[in-house]
Design a protein around this motif. Structure first.
Motif: not given
Length: 341
Positions: A161, A163, A167-168, A170-172, A175
């Motif tokens: 990814t 990243q 962050l994965n 949180r975003e995937k 969130k």
């Protein structure tokens, strides 16, 4: 309430929080005891706890997204796409797959002292230690729990990814599920005004507050902090086959693999301590067993001063989350079984 208050009293616990989920609703959520024995602030369903190895199902779900996207398969050698991961010998390098890593059948025992007493925030440094860890069985031969293999999964996620694992997460996952306060590691939540303090018994008699353990480097194996209300959203996702409010968060193919036993963990005959539990196998980031004739998917978590249990019964559309700020390892399971009964 009375029965759970009695558990708190019997175990002389600092506290815990409980949530019970039925289909898409939280039908019960309550905190018991205090989040800090000095300040005596009460635990609520919104109190954050370290969930320890309940993190593993999150990490595996990220890997499952990559598999569903065709980046690699569960069963090819990991060295095909992640040569940075080196094992103790050639057979391990040639045979160990992502499925083996996700279900603890690489042949490696825990080797936990390598990270617990030698902390590092550098995942690359931690990954390099794996090549020196001796196996006690051949790959695919036997279940042996190993935290490093979930660290390695996090590194694979980061590689594909481009990243961070955080962050994965949180975003995937966080969130789309609306898990707004869930975060990792401790440094990301320490300013939260409703955070539980970790507690432990000294010499099995005196309850004391202990420091939050810095598990940042080994984060993919157990660094998440969450509340029972936010974890309820995660459980709802699994009750609905990977969907939350109609959004596919966990890939359908991963849902099936993760909730299917991949390796036998131990004897399947009920014993005196757990007469209602039948069998025991490990899926992909989840443990699978039978409870009073019901299909049970569960995972526990433990890190200094915290114990957690996340559980759901897919055929019954029921889930239970228990988070405790005291390292009495059996207590969350006692709470879960009383509710399940």
């Amino acid at each position: 309430d009375a029965e759970l208050e009695q558990v708190l009293k019997d175990w002389k616990a600092a506290g815990f929080a409980v949530a019970v989920i039925e289909k898409d609703k939280v039908v019960y959520a309550k905190g018991f005891g205090v989040r800090d024995i000095k300040t005596r602030q009460p635990i609520t369903p919104n109190t954050l706890f370290a969930i320890g190895s309940c993190t593993k199902a999150f990490t595996s779900a990220l890997v499952g997204q990559l598999v569903a996207d065709g980046k690699f398969t569960y069963d090819e050698p990991v060295r095909n796409y992640f040569p940075e991961l080196k094992f103790f010998n050639g057979d391990m390098n040639n045979l160990i797959s992502m499925r083996d890593m996700m279900s603890h059948k690489t042949g490696l025992p825990r080797h936990d002292l390598s990270w617990y007493f030698n902390q590092s925030d550098s995942r690359d440094s931690l990954i390099q230690r794996i090549q020196y860890m001796e196996p006690t069985y051949k790959p695919k031969e036997k279940y042996q729990y190993n935290n490093f293999m979930f660290l390695a999964q996090g590194k694979v996620v980061e590689k594909f990814t481009k990243q961070s694992w955080e962050l994965n997460m949180r975003e995937k996952i966080f969130k789309p599920l609306g898990m707004e306060r869930s975060n990792m590691p401790y440094s990301a939540v320490k300013a939260d005004t409703n955070l539980a303090s970790p507690h432990s018994y000294k010499n099995d008699s005196t309850l004391r507050i202990v420091p939050h353990y810095n598990i940042a480097g080994m984060g993919p194996a157990g660094a998440v902090y969450s509340s029972v209300l936010e974890m309820s959203k995660w459980v709802q996702t699994w009750i609905y086959g990977g969907k939350y409010n109609g959004v596919q968060v966990v890939a359908p193919s991963h849902f099936k693999e993760a909730t299917t036993g991949q390796v036998v963990m131990g004897a399947g005959i009920p014993d005196k301590e757990h007469p209602d539990v039948i069998g025991g196998s490990y899926g992909l980031g989840w443990m699978v067993s039978g409870y009073r004739g019901h299909y049970q998917v569960e995972h526990g978590g433990a890190i200094d001063g915290f114990i957690a249990s996340t559980c759901f019964f897919p055929n019954d559309s029921i889930g239970i989350v228990v988070l405790s700020n005291q390292d009495s390892r059996i207590m969350p399971a006692v709470v879960r079984r009383r509710i399940s009964a």
